[in-house]
Design a protein around this motif. Structure first.
Motif: not given
Length: 710
Positions: A435, A438, A442, A557
């Motif tokens: 996470n 991710s 971003s 996402t």
């Protein structure tokens, strides 16, 4: 009105009365004038420096923009050369004997690439052109000030309902000109704006006057031109049939003739500007200058390294980012380095940075926190307290008791072997790592190739270490800190640098800036709580209810929305709103003034001693109100140990206890170097009287016998 320069009516600023000028303009209106046209430079606005030096000032900013890799003198000479070439080419093609900034910026960029190589700031033509135009506009806004007499006449004309037009021969386009007008409060004073750069036509040839008459569908003698340039504003205007009012401003001409370059960046002038910009009242008022110096050093380093993106770590990075963004806009008009805010904490990033349990020894935790409880250990792994307590109960481990050297205790080994703990550890570790990556992805930054540049307050860079481990040490990370204290083995691709103090680099005044590190941390409080973790929506709903946990950011996402959570404690929020935010507002306001002082000084700064003396006053000789304020601050420790830390000095001591403490302190001066602010230590020892003596001794060690207020 007779149409010759010699016989055109004149208006001498500082000599002719408003009554006379108002009467003259009313007569012209009765005689058929429909539009009153104003020149801008040295008519409505005057410069605080000799006009050509505004370009030299811009050259210094160009140099800073290019990472100080090219000297300002070289850039100014190159500018002069390109300007001459563009003017000659324009005239040869039948155009004006002028240059304009947009084509100049394109030619300038190509010439810089030819001479100095592929600098990052030169790669994007559109962005570079926009930056140069913005920078030039910023310089002009800085050096301009209104001419009160002409501005008052302009306002009177508007009040009378007359139509007004601004006409200027200038190399910046109209949208930049509008920013200059707004800066002086003149943006709503004109019906029309004509700048030669927008049309490729100039007053100096008379062609711009023809264009204006055509646009306004009026006869030339229905326009009255007011300006100070005898050729452009009078002779050419008269030749095209306009009426004229020739403006004379003898005091401004005298100022220009007497102005010297030394007035820009001589040491005395620079220090005077910075002194005038600093805060004169308030608690810890010198904090602003120290944070400003940090921000300027940061900007210099980022531009020198041609950094395109920088991440500010929460929570202290929130205010540091505000200072950084403001400095870029104040100096360049636009952000040069893109800044991002990353919600992180030691607790939120630690578990994701760890190895599989069979390979992990938790040395990065136990190096700093050896005597902790199983509770402290599990909460540092970001396992929620109800689950952590349940795991300990099932494993037969005392949850609360703090143990000496926990890592070598049987209870700790027992917990690590407990299967439910192992499952929680591995599942949470994998999901948090996934996470977090991710979350980092971003931002759209190619950090695998470009590396990561991060900024935080300091001191050992443990969050940077966590991120480095999450990325398996494969991504080059450069960390910049207010202060850095090396406490670990150096790692490849994991560099750290303190910009105010650093015990790995020979920076001056280490003992000044390192004297009260807690002050930096408290002054850089944030408007939100500490980062608590990175969760998918499915993971978040399984977390136990906690009224302090909130979703701070939601990121879309491909697989699932990613939730960035924070924990906002009421006590911390009250502290920030009541005590810290007002001080930050004062610091931000002062930073704007210091940015202007820097700009007006051609990016010349006072010496490092000037900054250090100001900081030294604050940490070595605090006043009683500052000490009382600091004593009432508190901080929630949320990693390693989980408790509130405050700086209160406690109960009164007897005279005997105070005397014993004094004797001990004199025998062992190291008592005052325990990492806590010495004035607070002295108060706790009942030796408040001694802080003045101790402070002056520290000043003498740093600056010699005499200490002049900074």
């Amino acid at each position: 009105m007779q149409h010759s320069c010699k016989t055109a009516p004149t208006w001498t600023v500082g000599h002719d009365s408003f009554t006379k000028i108002f009467g003259l303009l009313q007569e012209q209106a009765k005689d058929g004038v429909k539009y009153f046209c104003f020149d801008y430079f040295d008519t409505l606005a005057v410069r605080k420096i000799e006009p050509e030096y505004s370009k030299q000032l811009a050259a210094r900013l160009h140099s800073l923009l290019l990472g100080s890799k090219v000297a300002p003198e070289q850039l100014y000479a190159l500018r002069q050369q390109i300007e001459r070439e563009l003017c000659a080419a324009s005239a040869a093609a039948g155009g004006e004997l002028e240059f304009y900034m947009e084509p100049f910026a394109k030619a300038y960029r190509l010439r810089l690439q030819e001479q100095f190589g592929d600098l990052a700031q030169l790669r994007d033509e559109k962005r570079f052109t926009e930056t140069i135009l913005s920078l030039e506009t910023t310089v002009e806004k800085t050096v301009q000030q209104p001419c009160p007499e002409t501005v008052q006449v302009l306002a009177w004309l508007r009040q009378q309902g007359f139509r007004t037009v601004l006409i200027s021969d200038f190399y910046l386009p109209g949208y930049c000109f509008e920013q200059m007008l707004k800066n002086l409060g003149l943006h709503d004073q004109f019906d029309n704006l004509y700048v030669s750069a927008d049309y490729g036509l100039a007053k100096s040839s008379g062609r711009l006057y023809e264009k204006i008459c055509q646009d306004l569908a009026c006869q030339p003698d229905e326009l009255l031109m007011i300006g100070d340039n005898p050729r452009s504003d009078v002779t050419q205007a008269q030749e095209k049939g306009l009426r004229c009012l020739y403006l004379l401003n003898p005091s401004q001409k005298t100022f220009y003739s007497q102005w010297q370059p030394s007035q820009l960046d001589s040491a005395d002038k620079v220090e005077q500007r910075f002194n005038e910009a600093t805060a004169t009242s308030g608690l810890f008022k010198e904090t602003g200058t120290s944070l400003w110096l940090f921000t300027y050093n940061l900007l210099q380093n980022l531009l020198r390294q041609q950094t395109q993106d920088v991440f500010f770590f929460s929570k202290e990075g929130e205010f540091l980012k505000s200072l950084f963004d403001q400095m870029q806009v104040d100096l360049f008009g636009v952000p040069i380095v893109r800044s991002h805010y990353l919600l992180v904490s030691r607790k939120a990033t630690f578990l994701a940075s760890l190895k599989p349990l069979e390979e992990e020894d938790f040395s990065r935790l136990f190096y700093f926190y050896r005597n902790i409880s199983p509770r402290d250990f599990l909460l540092s792994l970001n396992i929620e307290e109800p689950l952590a307590a349940d795991l300990c109960q099932q494993a037969g481990v005392d949850f609360q008791t703090r143990l000496s050297d926990l890592v070598n205790q049987a209870a700790f080994r027992q917990l690590l072997k407990f299967a439910p703990f192992r499952d929680v550890y591995e599942n949470r570790r994998a999901s948090q790592r996934r996470n977090f990556i991710s979350y980092l992805d971003s931002f759209g930054i190619d950090y695998n190739n470009d590396g990561l540049t991060i900024v935080d307050v300091g001191w050992k860079g443990s969050i940077q270490d966590n991120v480095w481990h999450i990325l398996d040490g494969q991504v080059k990370i450069q960390g910049y800190y207010a202060g850095f204290l090396d406490a670990a083995v150096k790692q490849t691709n994991n560099d750290k640098q303190g910009l105010l103090f650093d015990n790995t680099r020979p920076l001056p005044y280490f003992n000044v800036y390192n004297n009260n590190r807690s002050l930096f941390e408290m002054m850089l409080g944030a408007s939100h709580g500490s980062a608590d973790g990175y969760f998918t929506e499915e993971e978040f709903v399984w977390l136990p209810d906690d009224h302090c946990r909130e979703i701070r950011q939601k990121i879309q996402t491909e697989e699932s929305d990613l939730l960035i959570a924070t924990v906002d404690m009421p006590e911390e929020r009250a502290l920030f709103e009541e005590k810290i935010r007002p001080l930050q507002e004062q610091i931000l306001s002062e930073a704007g003034r210091l940015n202007q002082a820097c700009l007006c000084s051609g990016c010349a700064l006072p010496g490092l001693e000037w900054f250090a003396r100001r900081h030294a006053r604050m940490v070595f000789l605090p006043n009683s109100k500052e000490l009382e304020f600091f004593e009432n601050l508190y901080h929630l420790e949320n990693f390693g140990v989980f408790e509130y830390t405050d700086f209160r000095t406690g109960t009164r001591l007897s005279l005997k206890q105070r005397w014993q403490n004094f004797v001990s302190m004199r025998k062992s001066p190291a008592m005052l170097e325990m990492g806590i602010w010495p004035p607070i230590i002295l108060r706790r020892l009942g030796l408040d009287f001694y802080r003045h003596i101790n402070g002056r001794r520290r000043l003498q060690r740093e600056f010699g016998r005499y200490f002049i207020r900074g």
